[in-house]
Design an enzyme around this catalytic site. Structure first.
Site, PDB file in Angstrom:
ATOM      1  N   LYS A 171       0.856  -1.190   0.000  1.00  0.00           N
ATOM      2  CA  LYS A 171       0.000   0.000   0.000  1.00  0.00           C
ATOM      3  C   LYS A 171       0.882   1.225   0.000  1.00  0.00           C
ATOM      4  CE  LYS A 171      -3.918   2.172   0.312  1.00  0.00           C
ATOM      5  NZ  LYS A 171      -3.505   2.876  -0.932  1.00  0.00           N
ATOM      6  N   LYS A 190       5.328   3.435   8.442  1.00  0.00           N
ATOM      7  CA  LYS A 190       4.162   4.305   8.609  1.00  0.00           C
ATOM      8  C   LYS A 190       2.888   3.461   8.634  1.00  0.00           C
ATOM      9  CE  LYS A 190       3.969   7.622   5.599  1.00  0.00           C
ATOM     10  NZ  LYS A 190       3.666   8.517   4.457  1.00  0.00           N
ATOM     11  N   GLY A 195      -2.791   8.299  -4.284  1.00  0.00           N
ATOM     12  CA  GLY A 195      -2.121   9.496  -4.804  1.00  0.00           C
ATOM     13  C   GLY A 195      -0.887   9.876  -4.012  1.00  0.00           C
ATOM     14  N   ASP A 196      -0.144  10.803  -4.554  1.00  0.00           N
ATOM     15  CA  ASP A 196       0.999  11.446  -3.892  1.00  0.00           C
ATOM     16  C   ASP A 196       1.243  12.722  -4.712  1.00  0.00           C
ATOM     17  OD1 ASP A 196       3.204  10.766  -1.709  1.00  0.00           O
ATOM     18  OD2 ASP A 196       4.302  11.615  -3.380  1.00  0.00           O
ATOM     19  N   LYS A 229       5.366   1.792  -3.049  1.00  0.00           N
ATOM     20  CA  LYS A 229       5.276   3.141  -3.639  1.00  0.00           C
ATOM     21  C   LYS A 229       5.478   3.028  -5.133  1.00  0.00           C
ATOM     22  CE  LYS A 229       4.768   7.476  -2.386  1.00  0.00           C
ATOM     23  NZ  LYS A 229       4.039   8.013  -1.214  1.00  0.00           N
ATOM     24  N   THR A 250      -4.638  13.495   5.271  1.00  0.00           N
ATOM     25  CA  THR A 250      -3.221  13.663   5.622  1.00  0.00           C
ATOM     26  C   THR A 250      -3.010  14.968   6.390  1.00  0.00           C
ATOM     27  OG1 THR A 250      -2.707  12.506   3.570  1.00  0.00           O
ATOM     28  CG2 THR A 250      -0.870  13.537   4.738  1.00  0.00           C
ATOM     29  N   GLN A 272       7.235   3.972   3.993  1.00  0.00           N
ATOM     30  CA  GLN A 272       5.810   3.622   3.983  1.00  0.00           C
ATOM     31  C   GLN A 272       5.539   2.350   4.797  1.00  0.00           C
ATOM     32  OE1 GLN A 272       3.753   5.669   1.627  1.00  0.00           O
ATOM     33  NE2 GLN A 272       2.118   5.001   2.977  1.00  0.00           N
ATOM     34  N   SER A 328      -6.936   5.746   3.780  1.00  0.00           N
ATOM     35  CA  SER A 328      -6.952   4.858   2.609  1.00  0.00           C
ATOM     36  C   SER A 328      -7.353   3.440   3.028  1.00  0.00           C
ATOM     37  CB  SER A 328      -5.567   4.800   1.958  1.00  0.00           C
ATOM     38  OG  SER A 328      -5.374   5.883   1.074  1.00  0.00           O
TER      39      SER A 328
HETATM   40  P1  NDP Z   1       0.688  17.868  -4.243  1.00  0.00           P
HETATM   41  O1  NDP Z   1       1.131  17.509  -5.602  1.00  0.00           O
HETATM   42  O2  NDP Z   1      -0.764  18.051  -3.975  1.00  0.00           O
HETATM   43  O3  NDP Z   1       1.414  19.199  -3.770  1.00  0.00           O
HETATM   44  C1  NDP Z   1       2.804  19.313  -3.681  1.00  0.00           C
HETATM   45  C2  NDP Z   1       3.118  20.728  -3.261  1.00  0.00           C
HETATM   46  O4  NDP Z   1       4.485  20.822  -2.918  1.00  0.00           O
HETATM   47  C3  NDP Z   1       2.875  21.736  -4.372  1.00  0.00           C
HETATM   48  O5  NDP Z   1       2.459  22.951  -3.814  1.00  0.00           O
HETATM   49  C4  NDP Z   1       4.261  21.855  -4.987  1.00  0.00           C
HETATM   50  O6  NDP Z   1       4.506  23.067  -5.695  1.00  0.00           O
HETATM   51  C5  NDP Z   1       5.076  21.827  -3.743  1.00  0.00           C
HETATM   52  N1  NDP Z   1       6.465  21.512  -4.008  1.00  0.00           N
HETATM   53  C6  NDP Z   1       6.973  20.455  -4.659  1.00  0.00           C
HETATM   54  N2  NDP Z   1       8.293  20.545  -4.706  1.00  0.00           N
HETATM   55  C7  NDP Z   1       8.615  21.692  -4.076  1.00  0.00           C
HETATM   56  C8  NDP Z   1       9.825  22.350  -3.774  1.00  0.00           C
HETATM   57  N3  NDP Z   1      10.990  21.822  -4.165  1.00  0.00           N
HETATM   58  N4  NDP Z   1       9.793  23.516  -3.069  1.00  0.00           N
HETATM   59  C9  NDP Z   1       8.608  24.046  -2.679  1.00  0.00           C
HETATM   60  N5  NDP Z   1       7.438  23.467  -2.950  1.00  0.00           N
HETATM   61  C10 NDP Z   1       7.440  22.310  -3.623  1.00  0.00           C
HETATM   62  O7  NDP Z   1       1.292  16.740  -3.291  1.00  0.00           O
HETATM   63  P2  NDP Z   1       0.838  16.344  -1.811  1.00  0.00           P
HETATM   64  O8  NDP Z   1       0.379  17.522  -1.060  1.00  0.00           O
HETATM   65  O9  NDP Z   1      -0.045  15.165  -1.921  1.00  0.00           O
HETATM   66  O10 NDP Z   1       2.222  15.809  -1.206  1.00  0.00           O
HETATM   67  C11 NDP Z   1       3.120  16.656  -0.501  1.00  0.00           C
HETATM   68  C12 NDP Z   1       4.036  15.813   0.369  1.00  0.00           C
HETATM   69  O11 NDP Z   1       3.249  15.059   1.294  1.00  0.00           O
HETATM   70  C13 NDP Z   1       4.885  14.783  -0.368  1.00  0.00           C
HETATM   71  O12 NDP Z   1       6.113  14.635   0.312  1.00  0.00           O
HETATM   72  C14 NDP Z   1       4.078  13.498  -0.230  1.00  0.00           C
HETATM   73  O13 NDP Z   1       4.881  12.363  -0.355  1.00  0.00           O
HETATM   74  C15 NDP Z   1       3.556  13.672   1.185  1.00  0.00           C
HETATM   75  N6  NDP Z   1       2.380  12.892   1.552  1.00  0.00           N
HETATM   76  C16 NDP Z   1       1.228  12.942   0.826  1.00  0.00           C
HETATM   77  C17 NDP Z   1       0.132  12.212   1.217  1.00  0.00           C
HETATM   78  C18 NDP Z   1      -1.175  12.304   0.507  1.00  0.00           C
HETATM   79  O14 NDP Z   1      -2.135  11.693   0.987  1.00  0.00           O
HETATM   80  N7  NDP Z   1      -1.303  13.043  -0.583  1.00  0.00           N
HETATM   81  C19 NDP Z   1       0.177  11.325   2.394  1.00  0.00           C
HETATM   82  C20 NDP Z   1       1.408  11.417   3.149  1.00  0.00           C
HETATM   83  C21 NDP Z   1       2.460  12.155   2.710  1.00  0.00           C
HETATM   84  P3  NDP Z   1       4.479  23.105  -7.297  1.00  0.00           P
HETATM   85  O15 NDP Z   1       3.034  23.163  -7.650  1.00  0.00           O
HETATM   86  O16 NDP Z   1       5.224  24.323  -7.641  1.00  0.00           O
HETATM   87  O17 NDP Z   1       5.158  21.862  -7.782  1.00  0.00           O
HETATM   88  O1  2IT Z   2       2.958   8.955   1.565  1.00  0.00           O
HETATM   89  C1  2IT Z   2       1.809   8.509   1.763  1.00  0.00           C
HETATM   90  O2  2IT Z   2       1.505   7.988   2.842  1.00  0.00           O
HETATM   91  C2  2IT Z   2       0.817   8.642   0.690  1.00  0.00           C
HETATM   92  N1  2IT Z   2       1.116   9.231  -0.341  1.00  0.00           N
HETATM   93  C3  2IT Z   2      -0.549   8.042   0.850  1.00  0.00           C
HETATM   94  C4  2IT Z   2      -0.526   6.577   0.537  1.00  0.00           C
HETATM   95  C5  2IT Z   2      -1.867   5.893   0.482  1.00  0.00           C
HETATM   96  O3  2IT Z   2      -1.855   4.718   0.086  1.00  0.00           O
HETATM   97  O4  2IT Z   2      -2.892   6.482   0.834  1.00  0.00           O
END
Ligand code: NDP
Ligand code: 2IT
Length: 460
Positions: A104, A128, A179-180, A140, A224, A125, A392
């Site tokens: 997952k 976590k 997603g991520d 992943k 998240t 992961q 999830s």
């Molecule tokens: P999104 O694609 O929704 O958003 C990513 C954000 O981070 C955007 O605003 C992007 O800006 C910005 N970003 C990316 N690279 C940089 C950088 N180098 N400097 C500044 N800003 C940056 O992704 P998520 O919000 O889903 O994911 C964000 C983080 O959270 C990741 O590390 C992901 O692995 C983690 N995560 C996500 C989960 C989820 O459920 N979605 C669960 C757990 C962890 P720009 O638009 O300019 O690229």
């Molecule tokens: O980093 C993470 O935990 C995620 N992007 C979510 C993973 C998931 O299967 O919901």
């Protein structure tokens, strides 16, 4: 083997030497995988107290087994752009560990995706997912595809091509992606459609983060970010305070950042800065989340456009400098290694009290060490951002049972899970002699459950 020999334990230096020798083997095998090695080192160093207390894991060679992915899939993703040119990207799925359940973990579309990034994300992961208490293993996936500037048709064609290869490797009881970065509801929808077509069956539980009308869970989008704030609240309780009236900065403005800001604001915090990869916005009186959502979710614009609606705010075209903004609480919610030693020192100079990782591995090892040395409360990703994958798993449960819980029901369970994670992490840190060190606590609590299960399941 005599049970007593298990419990005898070994001297600390012996444990350190053993762990270092395994680390060196991993490093020799894949010396160029910098992010994977970084995550491995942080994990291994956290586990020293476990290996001091207990020989069992050495006898079963658990460390070498756990650090090698069960399966790594790499594939070609050909697609046709709007001009009729054939493009090629590289896709991945790392199926790292299935001791606790089907693999997952999310799928990331970003130009920086490579095997090292996939492996570090899949490795963290595992632990976590273990912490969530849900029956899910760790994995992943992703591609080095850049969704920026692509049309909706291009995104659809890419997602379909990606799934045309991936579908043979996944399934509701095999591997369940979500997603991520760069992958949200729209991309999950396109991938689900293609999976359904290729499989010839409606298997709702094959992906999570789906739309609400075809098996998606209420509360998954928010999970998240909300979960991260529930974790912050637990940390603050320890200091007999709450997030109310605290100043917060959040990097990124994607799914995690927006919902962390939303819950923080709901609970009375003032969020004064957020960013995208180009720069950050700052308003000392507090940002308008409504405007941020309009720009980032409805219009897919850049954070700079905030000034069009709020000329009193400021924009700085250097995303990294967001860490120079004074705040009580800093939430890195964008990407890996966004807080290095220099950024950490800026935060400490400004008297930051709490740093909690919404993103995966946003803080370097040096940054984490300096936070802990300076008494900053530090919440590591595996624990603090586990709310997304936890919900999830709740989505998978609803799909299996073919029913649908209310938002309130999901949110209540999320809060409960985050509180339980916090308690288990604190207890593990205490039990293994590192009170207050949530990095050590999270890694140990996550690891021991997976390791014990691997032993129960034999050499597989
Ligand atoms: P999104 O694609 O929704 O958003 C990513 C954000 O981070 C955007 O605003 C992007 O800006 C910005 N970003 C990316 N690279 C940089 C950088 N180098 N400097 C500044 N800003 C940056 O992704 P998520 O919000 O889903 O994911 C964000 C983080 O959270 C990741 O590390 C992901 O692995 C983690 N995560 C996500 C989960 C989820 O459920 N979605 C669960 C757990 C962890 P720009 O638009 O300019 O690229
Ligand atoms: O980093 C993470 O935990 C995620 N992007 C979510 C993973 C998931 O299967 O919901």
């Amino acid at each position: 083997m005599n049970r007593q020999t298990y419990a005898e334990g070994i001297a600390e230096q012996e444990a350190i030497d053993y762990i270092n020798s395994v680390y060196e083997k991993v490093k020799q095998r894949d010396p160029h995988e910098t992010e994977f090695l970084q995550a491995t080192k942080i994990l291994f160093d956290s586990l020293i107290p476990v290996f001091v207390k207990n020989r069992t894991y050495i006898e079963h060679n658990i460390l070498e087994r756990i650090i090698e992915p069960e399966r790594v899939i790499s594939f070609r993703v050909p697609w046709v752009d709007d001009e009729g040119n054939v493009q090629v990207n590289r896709g991945y799925r790392v199926q790292f560990n299935s001791a606790l359940g089907p693999y997952k973990g999310g799928i990331r579309f970003h130009p920086t995706v490579n095997l090292s990034v996939m492996k570090f994300l899949a490795l963290t992961q595992i632990f976590k997912n273990s912490l969530t208490g849900q029956p899910i293993g760790g994995g992943k996936g992703g591609a080095d595809f850049d969704p920026k500037g692509k049309s909706d048709q291009e995104i659809m064609r890419f997602c379909q091509s990606f799934m045309t290869e991936l579908y043979r490797h996944i399934g509701p009881d095999i591997d369940v992606p979500a997603g991520d970065i760069g992958v949200g509801k729209r991309e999950i929808g396109y991938m689900f459609g293609q999976y359904k077509r290729l499989r010839g069956a409606y298997e709702a539980g094959v992906l999570t983060g789906k739309g609400i009308h075809y098996g998606g869970s209420l509360g998954r989008t928010e999970a998240t970010g909300y979960g991260t704030i529930y974790f912050v609240e637990e940390m603050l309780k320890e200091k007999r305070t709450t997030i109310k009236n605290k100043t917060v900065i959040t990097s990124g403005s994607g799914n995690v950042a927006i919902h962390a800001m939303e819950k923080a604001i709901q609970l009375g915090a003032r969020v004064v800065a957020c960013s995208d990869s180009n720069g950050y916005i700052y308003d000392k009186n507090g940002l308008s989340l409504q405007t941020i959502k309009r720009i980032k979710i409805d219009e897919g614009g850049r954070i700079k456009e905030y000034l069009n609606y709020h000329p009193e705010a400021e924009y700085f075209d250097d995303a990294k400098q967001i860490w120079s903004v004074p705040a009580d609480i800093a939430l890195p919610c964008a990407t890996q290694n966004e807080i290095d030693l220099e950024a950490a020192n800026m935060l400490i100079e400004n008297n930051v009290k709490v740093v909690v990782e919404g993103a995966n591995m946003p803080c370097t090892r040096e940054a984490i060490d300096v936070f802990i040395e300076n008494g900053v409360l530090f919440g590591p990703a595996q624990a603090a951002n586990a709310g997304g994958v936890a919900v999830s798993a709740l989505e998978m449960a609803q799909n299996s049972a073919r029913l649908k819980w209310t938002f309130e029901e999901v949110d209540k369970q999320l809060k409960n899970i985050m509180q339980t994670i916090y308690r288990n992490v604190v207890n593990a840190a205490n039990e293994y002699g590192h009170p207050g060190n949530l990095v050590v606590g999270a890694n140990i609590a996550g690891f021991t459950k997976v390791a014990d299960t691997m032993i129960e399941q034999g050499v597989v």
